[in-house]
Design a protein around this motif. Structure first.
Motif, PDB file in Angstrom:
ATOM      1  N   ASN A  81       0.825  -1.207   0.000  1.00  9.83           N
ATOM      2  CA  ASN A  81       0.000   0.000   0.000  1.00  9.83           C
ATOM      3  C   ASN A  81       0.858   1.254   0.000  1.00  9.83           C
ATOM      4  OD1 ASN A  81      -2.610  -0.978  -0.077  1.00  9.83           O
ATOM      5  ND2 ASN A  81      -2.804  -1.135   2.136  1.00  9.83           N
ATOM      6  N   VAL A  82       1.866   1.262   0.871  1.00 12.51           N
ATOM      7  CA  VAL A  82       2.705   2.456   1.007  1.00 12.51           C
ATOM      8  C   VAL A  82       3.508   2.690  -0.275  1.00 12.51           C
ATOM      9  CG1 VAL A  82       4.654   3.428   2.276  1.00 12.51           C
ATOM     10  CG2 VAL A  82       2.781   2.398   3.507  1.00 12.51           C
ATOM     11  N   ARG A  83       4.019   1.629  -0.879  1.00 13.43           N
ATOM     12  CA  ARG A  83       4.779   1.786  -2.134  1.00 13.43           C
ATOM     13  C   ARG A  83       3.894   2.360  -3.237  1.00 13.43           C
ATOM     14  NH1 ARG A  83      10.102   1.573  -1.788  1.00 13.43           N
ATOM     15  NH2 ARG A  83      10.333   0.749  -3.871  1.00 13.43           N
ATOM     16  N   LEU A  84       2.682   1.841  -3.320  1.00 14.15           N
ATOM     17  CA  LEU A  84       1.766   2.304  -4.370  1.00 14.15           C
ATOM     18  C   LEU A  84       1.346   3.750  -4.140  1.00 14.15           C
ATOM     19  CD1 LEU A  84      -0.457  -0.821  -4.954  1.00 14.15           C
ATOM     20  CD2 LEU A  84       1.095   0.244  -6.583  1.00 14.15           C
ATOM     21  N   VAL A  85       1.110   4.070  -2.869  1.00 14.20           N
ATOM     22  CA  VAL A  85       0.712   5.438  -2.541  1.00 14.20           C
ATOM     23  C   VAL A  85       1.790   6.420  -2.987  1.00 14.20           C
ATOM     24  CG1 VAL A  85       0.684   6.943  -0.503  1.00 14.20           C
ATOM     25  CG2 VAL A  85      -0.995   5.160  -0.722  1.00 14.20           C
ATOM     26  N   ALA A  86       3.052   6.056  -2.758  1.00 22.65           N
ATOM     27  CA  ALA A  86       4.159   6.941  -3.145  1.00 22.65           C
ATOM     28  C   ALA A  86       4.183   7.136  -4.662  1.00 22.65           C
ATOM     29  CB  ALA A  86       5.482   6.357  -2.655  1.00 22.65           C
ATOM     30  N   LEU A  87       3.867   6.089  -5.404  1.00 23.76           N
ATOM     31  CA  LEU A  87       3.883   6.171  -6.878  1.00 23.76           C
ATOM     32  C   LEU A  87       2.844   7.145  -7.401  1.00 23.76           C
ATOM     33  CD1 LEU A  87       4.239   2.449  -8.022  1.00 23.76           C
ATOM     34  CD2 LEU A  87       5.933   4.262  -8.263  1.00 23.76           C
ATOM     35  N   THR A  88       1.740   7.296  -6.686  1.00 24.54           N
ATOM     36  CA  THR A  88       0.659   8.152  -7.183  1.00 24.54           C
ATOM     37  C   THR A  88       1.020   9.634  -7.123  1.00 24.54           C
ATOM     38  OG1 THR A  88      -0.427   8.343  -5.040  1.00 24.54           O
ATOM     39  CG2 THR A  88      -1.107   6.503  -6.444  1.00 24.54           C
ATOM     40  N   ARG A  89       2.030   9.967  -6.295  1.00 29.23           N
ATOM     41  CA  ARG A  89       2.486  11.371  -6.161  1.00 29.23           C
ATOM     42  C   ARG A  89       1.339  12.324  -5.832  1.00 29.23           C
ATOM     43  NH1 ARG A  89       7.203  12.783 -10.396  1.00 29.23           N
ATOM     44  NH2 ARG A  89       8.700  11.256  -9.668  1.00 29.23           N
ATOM     45  N   GLY A  90       0.366  11.813  -5.107  1.00 28.14           N
ATOM     46  CA  GLY A  90      -0.683  12.690  -4.623  1.00 28.14           C
ATOM     47  C   GLY A  90      -1.767  13.040  -5.633  1.00 28.14           C
ATOM     48  N   ASN A  91      -1.685  12.499  -6.837  1.00 29.39           N
ATOM     49  CA  ASN A  91      -2.699  12.811  -7.858  1.00 29.39           C
ATOM     50  C   ASN A  91      -3.982  12.026  -7.552  1.00 29.39           C
ATOM     51  OD1 ASN A  91      -4.260  12.603 -10.296  1.00 29.39           O
ATOM     52  ND2 ASN A  91      -2.475  13.391 -11.400  1.00 29.39           N
ATOM     53  N   PRO A  92      -5.112  12.722  -7.310  1.00 24.67           N
ATOM     54  CA  PRO A  92      -6.332  12.012  -6.906  1.00 24.67           C
ATOM     55  C   PRO A  92      -6.779  10.963  -7.930  1.00 24.67           C
ATOM     56  CG  PRO A  92      -6.614  14.356  -6.577  1.00 24.67           C
ATOM     57  CD  PRO A  92      -5.329  14.177  -7.313  1.00 24.67           C
ATOM     58  N   LEU A  93      -6.633  11.281  -9.224  1.00 22.66           N
ATOM     59  CA  LEU A  93      -7.065  10.322 -10.246  1.00 22.66           C
ATOM     60  C   LEU A  93      -6.187   9.068 -10.219  1.00 22.66           C
ATOM     61  CD1 LEU A  93      -8.931   9.741 -12.654  1.00 22.66           C
ATOM     62  CD2 LEU A  93      -7.246  10.833 -14.147  1.00 22.66           C
ATOM     63  N   PHE A  94      -4.875   9.266 -10.053  1.00 26.67           N
ATOM     64  CA  PHE A  94      -3.963   8.120  -9.988  1.00 26.67           C
ATOM     65  C   PHE A  94      -4.253   7.279  -8.751  1.00 26.67           C
ATOM     66  CE2 PHE A  94      -2.266   9.302 -13.663  1.00 26.67           C
ATOM     67  CZ  PHE A  94      -0.992   9.861 -13.762  1.00 26.67           C
ATOM     68  N   ILE A  95      -4.559   7.950  -7.638  1.00 28.91           N
ATOM     69  CA  ILE A  95      -4.889   7.207  -6.419  1.00 28.91           C
ATOM     70  C   ILE A  95      -6.123   6.358  -6.677  1.00 28.91           C
ATOM     71  CG2 ILE A  95      -5.678   7.411  -4.005  1.00 28.91           C
ATOM     72  CD1 ILE A  95      -4.075  10.017  -3.824  1.00 28.91           C
ATOM     73  N   PHE A  96      -7.122   6.972  -7.301  1.00 28.40           N
ATOM     74  CA  PHE A  96      -8.380   6.283  -7.598  1.00 28.40           C
ATOM     75  C   PHE A  96      -8.132   5.048  -8.466  1.00 28.40           C
ATOM     76  CE2 PHE A  96     -12.988   6.877  -7.486  1.00 28.40           C
ATOM     77  CZ  PHE A  96     -13.413   6.029  -8.481  1.00 28.40           C
ATOM     78  N   ILE A  97      -7.401   5.257  -9.575  1.00 30.25           N
ATOM     79  CA  ILE A  97      -7.192   4.148 -10.522  1.00 30.25           C
ATOM     80  C   ILE A  97      -6.297   3.076  -9.912  1.00 30.25           C
ATOM     81  CG2 ILE A  97      -6.149   3.523 -12.741  1.00 30.25           C
ATOM     82  CD1 ILE A  97      -7.036   6.270 -13.794  1.00 30.25           C
ATOM     83  N   THR A  98      -5.208   3.514  -9.278  1.00 28.96           N
ATOM     84  CA  THR A  98      -4.237   2.566  -8.712  1.00 28.96           C
ATOM     85  C   THR A  98      -4.895   1.644  -7.698  1.00 28.96           C
ATOM     86  OG1 THR A  98      -2.484   4.211  -8.983  1.00 28.96           O
ATOM     87  CG2 THR A  98      -2.020   2.364  -7.525  1.00 28.96           C
ATOM     88  N   PHE A  99      -5.623   2.242  -6.759  1.00 30.71           N
ATOM     89  CA  PHE A  99      -6.184   1.396  -5.698  1.00 30.71           C
ATOM     90  C   PHE A  99      -7.399   0.609  -6.160  1.00 30.71           C
ATOM     91  CE2 PHE A  99      -3.524   1.851  -2.100  1.00 30.71           C
ATOM     92  CZ  PHE A  99      -2.807   2.996  -2.373  1.00 30.71           C
ATOM     93  N   SER A 100      -8.097   1.111  -7.179  1.00 32.25           N
ATOM     94  CA  SER A 100      -9.192   0.314  -7.744  1.00 32.25           C
ATOM     95  C   SER A 100      -8.629  -0.930  -8.414  1.00 32.25           C
ATOM     96  CB  SER A 100      -9.976   1.132  -8.770  1.00 32.25           C
ATOM     97  OG  SER A 100     -10.538   2.263  -8.165  1.00 32.25           O
ATOM     98  N   LEU A 101      -7.569  -0.732  -9.204  1.00 36.59           N
ATOM     99  CA  LEU A 101      -6.962  -1.886  -9.886  1.00 36.59           C
ATOM    100  C   LEU A 101      -6.319  -2.843  -8.889  1.00 36.59           C
ATOM    101  CD1 LEU A 101      -5.356  -0.235 -13.060  1.00 36.59           C
ATOM    102  CD2 LEU A 101      -7.367  -1.708 -12.930  1.00 36.59           C
ATOM    103  N   LEU A 102      -5.698  -2.267  -7.865  1.00 38.66           N
ATOM    104  CA  LEU A 102      -5.092  -3.117  -6.833  1.00 38.66           C
ATOM    105  C   LEU A 102      -6.145  -4.001  -6.195  1.00 38.66           C
ATOM    106  CD1 LEU A 102      -2.618  -3.837  -5.012  1.00 38.66           C
ATOM    107  CD2 LEU A 102      -3.411  -2.064  -3.453  1.00 38.66           C
ATOM    108  N   THR A 103      -7.315  -3.398  -5.903  1.00 40.87           N
ATOM    109  CA  THR A 103      -8.407  -4.160  -5.291  1.00 40.87           C
ATOM    110  C   THR A 103      -8.820  -5.304  -6.208  1.00 40.87           C
ATOM    111  OG1 THR A 103      -9.211  -2.083  -4.367  1.00 40.87           O
ATOM    112  CG2 THR A 103     -10.674  -3.962  -4.211  1.00 40.87           C
TER     113      THR A 103
END
Lengths: 438, 327
Positions: A81-103
């Motif tokens: 989770n922490v590694r992925l969060v860092a990759l998103t660089r705070g962009n809300p859309l990237f957070i949304f897509i990244t964690f949706s796909l991770l799920t």
């Protein structure tokens, strides 16, 4: 009186289902009692009752629960989770897509409830910290967990039951379901992004918001570093998990049943990590009530099957129409609609003898195997339909409520019903395409 | 804007509680670097305007964090130093991104230097054979103790037990540094007062009312120390000074909890407070990166820094007003 006796098992079965639906008592106790009643009343012998329990399914479930419990204890999910969060660089859309796909990806290999428990808290914390409403992401992750879990043998309990009953392998599920599941994931995520675009717009030009976002990520990383993870524990957990999944994939070559592969993986990991995680603690993490529920359900359905009513149901369906496409659509949509409101495990357990009967009647048709894929798609995807449709939905909305974001039945339904129907339409289109063109 | 201020306040409060003030300001600086790496502005000038908005937000949080505000002002001043101001020209942001990142690296290094300077001044204290009382979970105090031990000063530490998590933090730190210590509940200190020779405190900030904001319970301990003439030392860098006029005497946050009696049907209110305030006049010595000071000297240093900050704020406000405050 004698006329009614054959229907008694059906009556006991439906009474048990209604009590489960009303949540009057713990469901595992209901089915255990009902199952025992079936034996006492002579509808099943004790030997028949034991034989009815699909121990392969039970062992597969137990082993996966153990594997996931050990992996969670190692902290590998927090690390991820922490590694992925860092990759998103705070962009809300990237957070949304990244964690949706991770799920979606995680729920294909872990149970849906664990996936939600692993992913949802961090995403709620991120969105809350950004001052955004996390509900769109909560909804999306719940949908992703149910849709993603449809793709593999181990992703959702109905698939484990279907796979065990019909002898379908891990690869069979992926080969046959990856297309509708992938399209369903993209469409569901796309709809949610379009509907909530305002809150997901990039913030790269807004320094204060960007700084809050990156500070939140840094804080999560800082807190994570203090967790003191043991590298060896994490590495062992990841390796054995991957080895187990590789074992499932190579099952046609190895000729080893999935439950044996899973049990081997779980035992090996428990042994290798016995210093970090004591077996007694780990056994507390296994949902024994769920396993008892499955066992009791198998006995109940076996008793109902003995009455011949399920075979008659399949004959009625086939006699009404021999059109395979129509039967497939019936299975998808009835399974989907029932799964929206009722627990899909009892439903799929009852449907297995029915679908087996239909398969036997339509044995000459080259597409007859699609019956099983239609059942899998219907029961798994339908679970998204209402807040009570799947355990992941209940857990996800409960977590949200604890963080101060209450989601009512109607609020969930307004979002979930259109998306679930869309995904079921995609599944229907896929199945029909397979019938007519492949 | 109000929403952003609320979010920022919440983030800073939570972070400060979890990791302490010094580490929080470092975290904010690193976060600012991360933000600069992805910022999509076209020019450095547009970035500075956004930075002024960020500073305005930091100055509006509840409570205000002096260290965060100070570091943001330092950053702004350093941009002006390293990128020459040319009113008619616009510096492309992409070309100067690396320079901005380096400015922050320099601020972090400077902050670390300040801490080292404070520790070097702390070395002048003679604590040989003494018993030192500590209470809060200040990282600076822990570093001072470690520095004195490295200087081969032999002393013992009494930890006045307070909030469980904070006391455990102090215990972990003392153990990691190999310092011998005893833990005594803070409400039982009267039994060991006679053995205590000095009290070390790390403050959160010094306000314009010349009060130190400290951990809850510190005020009572300092009062006891005054009564028994135990010298009280505060260790704090001047970057932690709250360089604004305090409008309220008390900015302590009150948390009201409803609790139940364990065995009887009684419910009651339980109040918890976020901080204590201790007047500068109660402190014997303040050690900063500038040296070892008396209370009077600190007042002078504070007044000077306050004047400098008010001028900086005036300049920032003019920039925001010129551009109409975009956020």
């Amino acid at each position: 009186m004698e006329t009614f006796i054959p229907f008694l098992p059906v009556g006991i079965f439906f009474t048990a289902i209604i009590l489960i639906a009303l949540e009057v008592f713990e469901k595992s106790l209901i089915v255990l009692l009902a199952g025992t009643l079936m034996v006492i009343l002579g509808f099943l012998t004790p030997e028949e009752a034991v034989e009815a329990v699909d121990f392969e399914t039970i062992i597969l479930l137990m082993s996966m629960m153990l594997l996931v419990a050990i992996a969670r204890k190692s902290g590998v999910f927090s690390w991820m989770n922490v590694r992925l969060v860092a990759l998103t660089r705070g962009n809300p859309l990237f957070i949304f897509i990244t964690f949706s796909l991770l799920t979606a990806i995680l729920s294909a290999f872990l149970d849906n409830v664990t996936t939600i428990l692993v992913v949802l808290p961090i995403t709620i914390e991120l969105f809350k910290g950004l001052g955004q409403d996390p509900k769109p992401l909560i909804f999306t992750e719940i949908f992703m967990s149910n849709i993603g879990g449809t793709m593999t043998l181990i992703g959702d309990p109905p698939n484990i039951i279907i796979g065990g009953a019909r002898g379908l392998s891990f690869n069979d599920f992926i080969v046959n379901l990856w297309i509708p599941v992938s399209i369903g994931l993209v469409i569901a995520m796309g709809i949610m992004i379009l509907c909530h675009w305002q809150s997901l717009k990039p913030i790269a030009g807004d320094l204060p918001k960007l700084m809050i976002s990156t500070a939140l990520i840094r804080r999560l990383q800082y807190l994570f570093i203090r967790l003191n993870l043991q590298k060896a524990f994490v590495v062992k957990s990841v390796l054995i998990l991957l080895l187990t999944i590789a074992g499932f994939t190579l099952q046609p070559v190895l000729h080893i049943h999935p439950h044996v592969i899973a049990l081997f993986g779980a035992s090996l990991l428990a042994l290798l990590c016995s210093k970090e995680a004591h077996i007694h603690e780990l056994l507390h993490e296994v949902e024994w009530t769920t396993l008892l529920f499955f066992s009791g359900l198998f006995v109940l359905v076996a008793a109902v099957e003995q009455t011949g009513i399920l075979k008659q149901m399949s004959m009625v369906i086939v006699n009404t129409t021999t059109s395979l496409p129509f039967i497939l659509l019936l299975i998808i949509w009835i399974s989907g609609l029932v799964s929206m409101v009722f627990d899909n495990i009892p439903f799929v357990t009852v449907m297995i003898p029915v679908v087996s009967g239909i398969e036997a009647q339509l044995a000459g048709d080259p597409h007859v195997m699609l019956l099983w894929w239609a059942l899998s798609l219907g029961v798994c995807l339908g679970g998204n339909g209402t807040i009570i449709g799947a355990s992941a939905n209940v857990i996800g909305t409960d977590l949200a409520r604890r963080e101060g974001f209450s989601i009512s039945f109607m609020e969930y339904l307004k979002v979930s019903l259109p998306i679930t129907c869309t995904v079921l339409l995609i599944a229907s289109a896929y199945i029909l395409t397979r019938v007519y063109f492949f | 804007m109000q929403n952003t201020i609320r979010q920022f306040s919440h983030l800073l409060r939570q972070t400060e509680m979890e990791i302490g003030t010094r580490d929080m300001s470092l975290l904010i600086l690193r976060a600012l670097q991360d933000a600069i790496r992805v910022f999509s502005g076209k020019t450095v000038e547009s970035f500075i305007k956004k930075l002024d908005c960020t500073i305005a937000i930091a100055c509006s949080t509840e409570p205000k964090f002096a260290l965060v505000i100070d570091t943001l002002y330092q950053f702004k001043d350093s941009i002006v130093t390293y990128i020459p101001e040319m009113p008619t020209a616009q510096h492309p942001f992409a070309d100067h991104r690396h320079t901005l990142l380096q400015c922050i690296d320099r601020i972090i290094a400077h902050a670390e230097d300040d801490t080292l300077l404070l520790l070097s001044h702390a070395r002048s204290l003679d604590m040989r054979g003494k018993t030192i009382l500590i209470h809060d979970h200040s990282h600076t105090v822990q570093d001072v103790l470690w520095t004195l031990r490295q200087d081969k000063q032999d002393f013992t530490v009494v930890v006045a037990e307070q909030d469980h998590e904070k006391t455990m933090g102090s215990i972990e730190s003392l153990t990691d540094h190999g310092l011998s210590f005893t833990v005594v509940p803070s409400y039982m200190l009267s039994n060991v007062e006679k053995e205590v020779d000095a009290c070390f405190i790390g403050g959160l900030t010094l306000k314009s009312t010349y009060d130190f904001v400290v951990d809850t319970g510190t005020s009572a301990i300092i009062s006891e120390c005054r009564l028994h003439r135990i010298p009280v030392y505060v260790f704090m860098t001047t970057s932690k000074f709250s360089l604004w006029k305090s409008t309220k005497k008390e900015t302590v946050q009150v948390h009201r909890h409803r609790r139940s009696h364990p065995t009887r049907a009684i419910t009651f209110d339980r109040l918890k407070f976020s901080h204590d305030r201790v007047p500068l006049s109660s402190i014997d010595t303040v050690v900063t990166e500038k040296g070892v000071h008396s209370a009077r000297e600190i007042k002078r240093i504070y007044t000077h820094r306050l004047k400098e900050r008010l001028q900086q704020e005036k300049r920032s406000l003019l920039t925001i007003m010129d551009e109409g405050g975009s956020t």
